[in-house]
Motif scaffolding. Structure first.
Motif, short mmCIF file in Angstrom:
data_model
loop_
_atom_site.label_atom_id
_atom_site.label_comp_id
_atom_site.label_asym_id
_atom_site.label_seq_id
_atom_site.Cartn_x
_atom_site.Cartn_y
_atom_site.Cartn_z
N ALA A 56 42.82 49.11 53.65
CA ALA A 56 42.47 48.28 52.51
C ALA A 56 43.60 48.11 51.51
O ALA A 56 43.38 47.60 50.40
CB ALA A 56 41.27 48.89 51.79
N MET A 57 44.80 48.52 51.87
CA MET A 57 45.92 48.39 50.93
C MET A 57 46.47 46.96 50.96
O MET A 57 46.49 46.33 52.01
CB MET A 57 47.02 49.39 51.29
N PRO A 58 46.92 46.45 49.81
CA PRO A 58 46.98 47.10 48.49
C PRO A 58 45.75 46.81 47.63
O PRO A 58 45.73 47.11 46.44
CB PRO A 58 48.20 46.43 47.87
N TYR A 59 44.71 46.23 48.22
CA TYR A 59 43.55 45.78 47.46
C TYR A 59 42.73 46.95 46.91
O TYR A 59 42.04 46.83 45.89
CB TYR A 59 42.66 44.89 48.33
N LEU A 60 42.80 48.09 47.59
CA LEU A 60 41.98 49.24 47.22
C LEU A 60 42.23 49.70 45.79
O LEU A 60 41.30 50.09 45.07
CB LEU A 60 42.26 50.39 48.21
N THR A 61 43.48 49.65 45.36
CA THR A 61 43.82 50.16 44.02
C THR A 61 43.07 49.38 42.95
O THR A 61 42.46 49.96 42.04
CB THR A 61 45.34 50.05 43.78
N ARG A 62 43.11 48.07 43.03
CA ARG A 62 42.43 47.26 42.03
C ARG A 62 40.93 47.45 42.14
O ARG A 62 40.21 47.45 41.13
CB ARG A 62 42.79 45.79 42.20
N CYS A 63 40.42 47.58 43.34
CA CYS A 63 38.99 47.76 43.55
C CYS A 63 38.49 48.99 42.79
O CYS A 63 37.54 48.90 41.99
CB CYS A 63 38.71 47.90 45.05
N ILE A 64 39.12 50.12 43.03
CA ILE A 64 38.66 51.37 42.41
C ILE A 64 38.92 51.37 40.91
O ILE A 64 38.10 51.85 40.12
CB ILE A 64 39.31 52.58 43.11
N THR A 65 40.04 50.82 40.49
CA THR A 65 40.32 50.73 39.06
C THR A 65 39.25 49.92 38.34
O THR A 65 38.82 50.25 37.23
CB THR A 65 41.70 50.10 38.83
#
Length: 670
Positions: A15-24
């Motif tokens: 899921a990178m790099p989308y995961l960071t924004r998702c969890i944030t």
């Protein structure tokens, strides 16, 4: 009452790099971290997702619960694992590609709590070119169900679910499906839910199209995958919804969306042998849902498509799919065959004896939509409505035009049809549909005289909605007019007082909310006359010391000459005197002035009111400091001054001066 908690379940695979924004986006939710648990199931990622989850756990201590597992091949298993570990009152499934608006969970939870609903849809917004469902998000729906709304047209799981609902019915995602697993889960939740809510006034979920098009529904191709879940959705409907309008409402989605997607996105790209096999399976799957009684719900193209599927007409289907794609590319509407008061779209095989398809598959009569534009709308001083503009049926050229104006009373349904003058509109239609259709005689001019509009009689009191019955070539469709109008055509209410013989009536032209269509209000159903009248000041005229000058405003768009008066009555009520108003030249707010020559009034205490016909407004109290006016009548002294016994309203005492009292008043006191 303890605040509800939410378990956010995220299935993450590469899921990178989308995961960071998702969890944030989850960590920043205004609902507060004390009401959140975030369960992330790492489904055997190989791209650094695991390392990023470890880092994010440090950035947001105590918020994330990370579960690592071998790759399961789809989102069902990790979502089910997350659901088994969830402890929140509500569950929200979030794909690792997507992210939330800051207030999303707070708003959705509040909606569920306030209305006691089990499922909440938050408005979705497409990102990166991804199309998001829209028809169910036109307005907030505090409490609805799957049959009386469009919620069934979004079956993805990115919604808020009451966890008790999921556990009571033991709802889980089927793990034997690569795609469509969300439809079975969400469809069952909808059907079992005790109420569904929709949050449409806030962007809750941002639905992202990955740059590598790695979203699972885009990676997995082939009609065979879709034809695994479609029969199961049909069974879900058949088992839970009895025959009737409710079942037809749900069937409509599958007979249009799923069928079109299988044909256009998958089947056309497959080998002939697979096409024939999949077409047979598709025909078998939809057979229990489609019956003739549903045809009125379906577009002509959908009816044609389903007829060809049912009859396994593969070659014809392939041609129709290509025809649809060409329409989409060109954005040009299809010409029509108009015959015996019906309109048929010239789709492939219409009236083609080599490929027999019944006419109803092409009938678009009920789908025709009038288009209109108002260029003039004015209520003139005699109570006459003047309208102008153009109107036509899309794709129906303006030959044998029969357009007429329709007035319909909103409560009683009483209706009057009035002729219009047809006017030329050269070039109309040239800028749309590649110029295929011309509307050269679409103009209209109409004059509605309120005194004769009811078959020669005055139009009765009521709210009369204004429509056009737009007709050409034997077809006619009605449309309310006003929502499309020129910039210089006002939608503001315009009220007039109009003379009908010896009586006066109120007539208002206004536009309704929220659509902005014209309505005539007769008899003050919604628009009163008195608020248009007001008195600003009463004082002695500077150039005539025995004349009271009344200034005020009248914002009526029109009234008969001399109708607006100031009326004075003596204390007995036996004598009344009316003084006409005069408009102040070039006054933007309808200022008027009335001169009252009090020296001509008989003795008495006079009250006053501003009157137009049967409408009257009491004059305000005179300033008690107003000095008396004095004059001589037949050689004797008279006066007029504010009377103290007016009861808070206008009261003017007119009297002859008592000479004895006057003389005694001048004698010195001893």
């Amino acid at each position: 009452m303890t605040a509800s908690t939410v378990s956010v379940i995220i299935a993450a695979y590469n899921a990178m790099p989308y995961l960071t924004r998702c969890i944030t986006s989850v960590a920043d939710q205004t609902i507060g971290r004390h009401r959140l648990e975030v369960i992330v199931v790492n489904d055997g990622s190989t791209d650094g997702t695991g390392a990023e989850l470890k880092r994010l756990s440090g950035v947001h201590p105590g918020l994330l619960r990370v579960i690592d597992q071998e790759n399961s091949g789809g989102p069902s298993a990790p979502r089910n694992v997350g659901l088994e570990h969830a402890r929140g009152d509500f569950v929200f499934f979030l794909d690792a590609d997507d992210h939330l608006g800051p207030e999303a969970l707070e708003r959705m939870v509040r909606m569920a709590e306030d209305n006691g609903t089990d499922v909440v849809l938050g408005k979705m917004v497409g990102v990166g070119g991804r199309g998001a469902p829209a028809s169910m998000f036109k307005r907030n729906q505090p409490r609805t169900d799957v049959f009386s709304s469009r919620v069934y047209w979004t079956l993805n799981p990115m919604k808020l679910f009451r966890r008790e609902l999921l556990e009571r019915h033991r709802l889980r995602f089927p793990t034997d499906l690569a795609i469509g697993e969300d439809q079975l889960f969400v469809g069952a939740a909808y059907l079992h839910a005790s109420g569904i809510s929709v949050v449409a006034d806030y962007d809750c979920l941002f639905w992202v199209l990955r740059e590598d098009e790695g979203n699972i529904t885009r990676r997995l191709k082939g009609s065979e995958l879709r034809l695994r879940f479609l029969p199961r959705m049909v069974d879900l409907i058949l088992e839970n919804v009895p025959p009737g309008p409710g079942r037809d409402h749900l069937a409509h989605r599958h007979l249009t969306v799923e069928v079109q997607q299988v044909l256009a996105d998958q089947l056309v790209f497959e080998p002939r042998e697979t096409q024939e096999k999949m077409l047979a399976q598709l025909a078998e799957a939809i057979e229990p849902l489609w019956h003739d009684g549903m045809n009125d719900r379906l577009s002509a193209m959908a009816r044609l498509r389903l007829h060809l599927v049912r009859n396994r007409m593969l070659d014809e289907l392939l041609e129709v799919v290509e025809f649809e794609k060409e329409i989409a590319r060109s954005k040009a509407a299809t010409p029509l065959l108009i015959e015996a008061g019906r309109a048929y779209a010239r789709y492939p095989f219409l009236r083609d004896p080599a490929h027999p398809v019944p006419d109803p598959c092409y009938d678009v009569t009920d789908q025709l939509r009038p288009r209109h534009h108002v260029t003039g709308a004015e209520l003139r001083g005699t109570g006459t409505l003047h309208l102008a503009g153009h109107a036509y049926l899309h794709r129906v050229e303006t030959r044998d035009v029969t357009t007429e104006l329709v007035l319909r009373e909103r409560d009683s349904g009483a209706e009057y049809r009035l002729p219009v003058t047809h006017t030329a509109t050269p070039g109309l239609g040239a800028a749309e549909d590649e110029g295929r259709f011309g509307y050269e005689l679409a103009g209209f001019e109409a004059v509605v005289d309120v005194a004769t509009a009811a078959d020669g009689e005055p139009l009765p009191d009521g709210l009369w909605d204004v429509s056009l019955a737009v007709g050409a070539q034997g077809l006619s469709k009605e449309v309310r007019i006003g929502s499309k109008r020129a910039a210089d055509v006002s939608g503001a209410a315009s009220t007039q007082v109009v003379g009908f013989g010896e009586t006066l009536r109120a007539v208002t032209l206004y536009t309704t909310k929220p659509y902005g269509n014209f309505t005539l209000d007769l008899g003050e159903r919604k628009h009163a006359v008195l608020p248009h009248l007001g008195v600003r000041d009463i004082r002695w005229a500077a150039d005539a010391p025995t004349e009271l000058e009344v200034t005020g405003r009248c914002t009526l768009a029109g009234c008969p000459d001399g109708a607006l008066v100031v009326e004075l009555r003596d204390g007995t009520g036996d004598t009344a005197v009316a003084f006409p108003s005069q408009r102040v030249p070039a006054s933007p707010d309808g200022e008027f002035v009335v001169r009252l020559p009090v020296s001509a009034l008989p003795a008495g205490v006079w009250c006053g009111r501003l009157r137009i016909g049967q409408w009257a407004l009491p004059l305000p109290r005179l300033d008690p400091r107003l000095p008396p006016a004095k004059w001589r009548r037949r050689g004797l002294p008279w006066y007029a001054k504010p009377a103290p016994d007016g009861g808070g309203r206008f009261a003017l005492r007119v009297a002859r001066t008592d000479l004895v009292k006057g003389l005694l008043g001048r004698l010195p006191l001893r």
